[in-house]
Scaffold this active site. Sequence first.
Site, short mmCIF file in Angstrom:
data_model
loop_
_atom_site.label_atom_id
_atom_site.label_comp_id
_atom_site.label_asym_id
_atom_site.label_seq_id
_atom_site.Cartn_x
_atom_site.Cartn_y
_atom_site.Cartn_z
N THR A 19 0.05 5.22 -4.57
CA THR A 19 1.36 5.28 -5.21
C THR A 19 1.47 4.22 -6.30
O THR A 19 1.94 4.49 -7.40
CB THR A 19 2.48 5.09 -4.16
OG1 THR A 19 2.35 6.08 -3.15
CG2 THR A 19 3.85 5.21 -4.80
N LYS A 40 4.47 14.33 -5.88
CA LYS A 40 3.94 14.06 -4.54
C LYS A 40 4.15 15.36 -3.76
O LYS A 40 5.21 15.55 -3.14
CB LYS A 40 4.71 12.88 -3.90
CG LYS A 40 4.29 12.55 -2.49
CD LYS A 40 3.05 11.68 -2.42
CE LYS A 40 2.66 11.40 -0.97
NZ LYS A 40 1.47 10.55 -0.88
N ASP A 53 7.40 7.23 -1.62
CA ASP A 53 6.47 7.62 -2.70
C ASP A 53 7.20 8.48 -3.74
O ASP A 53 6.99 8.31 -4.95
CB ASP A 53 5.28 8.42 -2.15
CG ASP A 53 4.34 7.56 -1.32
OD1 ASP A 53 4.75 6.48 -0.90
OD2 ASP A 53 3.20 8.01 -1.10
N GLU A 114 0.01 12.71 -6.81
CA GLU A 114 -0.52 11.84 -5.75
C GLU A 114 -0.79 12.64 -4.49
O GLU A 114 0.09 13.31 -3.95
CB GLU A 114 0.47 10.70 -5.42
CG GLU A 114 -0.13 9.75 -4.40
CD GLU A 114 0.85 8.76 -3.79
OE1 GLU A 114 1.89 8.47 -4.40
OE2 GLU A 114 0.53 8.28 -2.68
N GLY A 117 -2.71 10.94 1.94
CA GLY A 117 -3.87 10.39 2.64
C GLY A 117 -5.11 10.43 1.78
O GLY A 117 -5.06 10.23 0.57
N ASN A 174 -8.43 -1.56 -6.42
CA ASN A 174 -7.14 -2.16 -6.08
C ASN A 174 -7.33 -3.18 -4.96
O ASN A 174 -7.71 -2.83 -3.84
CB ASN A 174 -6.17 -1.06 -5.64
CG ASN A 174 -4.78 -1.62 -5.37
OD1 ASN A 174 -4.32 -2.52 -6.06
ND2 ASN A 174 -4.12 -1.08 -4.35
N ARG A 175 -7.04 -4.43 -5.28
CA ARG A 175 -7.31 -5.51 -4.33
C ARG A 175 -6.21 -5.60 -3.28
O ARG A 175 -5.17 -6.24 -3.49
CB ARG A 175 -7.45 -6.84 -5.07
CG ARG A 175 -7.89 -7.95 -4.18
CD ARG A 175 -8.53 -9.08 -4.94
NE ARG A 175 -9.30 -9.90 -4.02
CZ ARG A 175 -10.13 -10.85 -4.39
NH1 ARG A 175 -10.30 -11.14 -5.65
NH2 ARG A 175 -10.79 -11.54 -3.49
N1 LIG Z 1 -2.86 -4.75 -5.18
C1 LIG Z 1 -1.97 -4.87 -4.18
N2 LIG Z 1 -1.54 -6.10 -3.80
C2 LIG Z 1 -0.64 -6.23 -2.80
N3 LIG Z 1 -0.09 -5.21 -2.14
C3 LIG Z 1 -0.47 -3.95 -2.48
C4 LIG Z 1 -1.43 -3.73 -3.50
N4 LIG Z 1 -1.60 -2.37 -3.63
C5 LIG Z 1 -0.79 -1.82 -2.73
N5 LIG Z 1 -0.11 -2.74 -2.03
C6 LIG Z 1 0.89 -2.50 -0.98
O1 LIG Z 1 0.26 -1.76 0.05
C7 LIG Z 1 1.12 -0.73 0.51
C8 LIG Z 1 0.44 0.62 0.29
O2 LIG Z 1 0.36 0.87 -1.11
P1 LIG Z 1 0.66 2.34 -1.66
O3 LIG Z 1 0.55 2.32 -3.14
O4 LIG Z 1 1.93 2.85 -1.09
O5 LIG Z 1 -0.59 3.10 -1.00
P2 LIG Z 1 -0.82 4.67 -0.72
O6 LIG Z 1 0.02 5.41 -1.72
O7 LIG Z 1 -2.30 4.86 -0.90
O8 LIG Z 1 -0.41 4.92 0.70
C9 LIG Z 1 2.43 -0.88 -0.25
O9 LIG Z 1 3.32 -1.65 0.51
C10 LIG Z 1 2.01 -1.59 -1.50
O10 LIG Z 1 3.07 -2.35 -2.09
MG LIG Z 2 1.50 6.81 -1.43
#
Ligand SMILES: Nc1ncnc2c1ncn2[C@@H]1O[C@H](COP(=O)(O)OP(=O)(O)O)[C@@H](O)[C@H]1O
Ligand SMILES: [Mg+2]
Length: 226
Positions: A19, A40, A53, A114, A117, A174-175
């Site tokens: 996301t 989404k 999302d 997006e 999973g 993405n860290r």
């Molecule tokens: N680079 C980052 N640094 C810190 N927190 C992150 C980072 N990338 C994602 N997060 C946090 O991790 C969680 C999952 O990120 P998200 O983008 O929603 O993942 P997905 O869409 O793959 O489930 C969220 O709370 C987001 O703010």
């Molecule tokens: Mg997501």
Amino acid sequence: MGMGSGYFVTGTDTGVGKTRVSCALLHAFAAAGKTVAGMKPIAAGSENGTWPDVELLAAASSVSVGREHINPYALVPPIAPHIAADRAGVEIDLEVIHQAHLELRKKADIVIVEGAGGFLVPLNDHEDSAALVQALGLPVLLVVGMRLGCINHALLTAHAVRAAQVPLAGWVANRIDPEMAVFEENVLALERRLDCPLLGILPYDQSHDARDLSPLLDIARIRMGS
Ligand SMILES: Nc1ncnc2c1ncn2[C@@H]1O[C@H](COP(=O)(O)OP(=O)(O)O)[C@@H](O)[C@H]1O
Ligand SMILES: [Mg+2]
């Protein structure tokens, strides 16, 4: 621009930054002068009657589109989508998602979709998100959540994308684990093996604003015509 184009954002797992990266990509394309819409198709996991999302992608979009087109399937429990759909008495239909996607493409130059999973998540008894990507005819961008184990997950995902005969147009590091050891070496190992362009590296950052992250993604590197 008439009919637009776009990308399908998948990840090495759930919670790896799909996301976040999708929103940053929307801002990056908007900064390049494109009209943009996030989608989404399947959201599982409602918080107080909203789907985070969907809200974030809608907020990062520059055109207004109905929620039924941004998110045709809004499932309440935060569980595997095909099980959530089954419990709701719904069968996820790729044609419904395809039609909603066409509505978004009419309105925006770039539609960022997006996934739910990871890439092989089942959507119903006989289809998975690979089938969805094939139905939408989109190239894939892979978000790698950088943590121990991610090299295997990233290579497995790239393998599955290629097995589905879908173009892998780029990836983002993405860290998500600030403590990850030998971070740069892991990025390099993936650059050497993923055989698609690295669009950027997003730092660990809890106080995120997708707009601030968008300059870190080089959309000009996205592999074209793949
Ligand atoms: N680079 C980052 N640094 C810190 N927190 C992150 C980072 N990338 C994602 N997060 C946090 O991790 C969680 C999952 O990120 P998200 O983008 O929603 O993942 P997905 O869409 O793959 O489930 C969220 O709370 C987001 O703010
Ligand atoms: Mg997501």
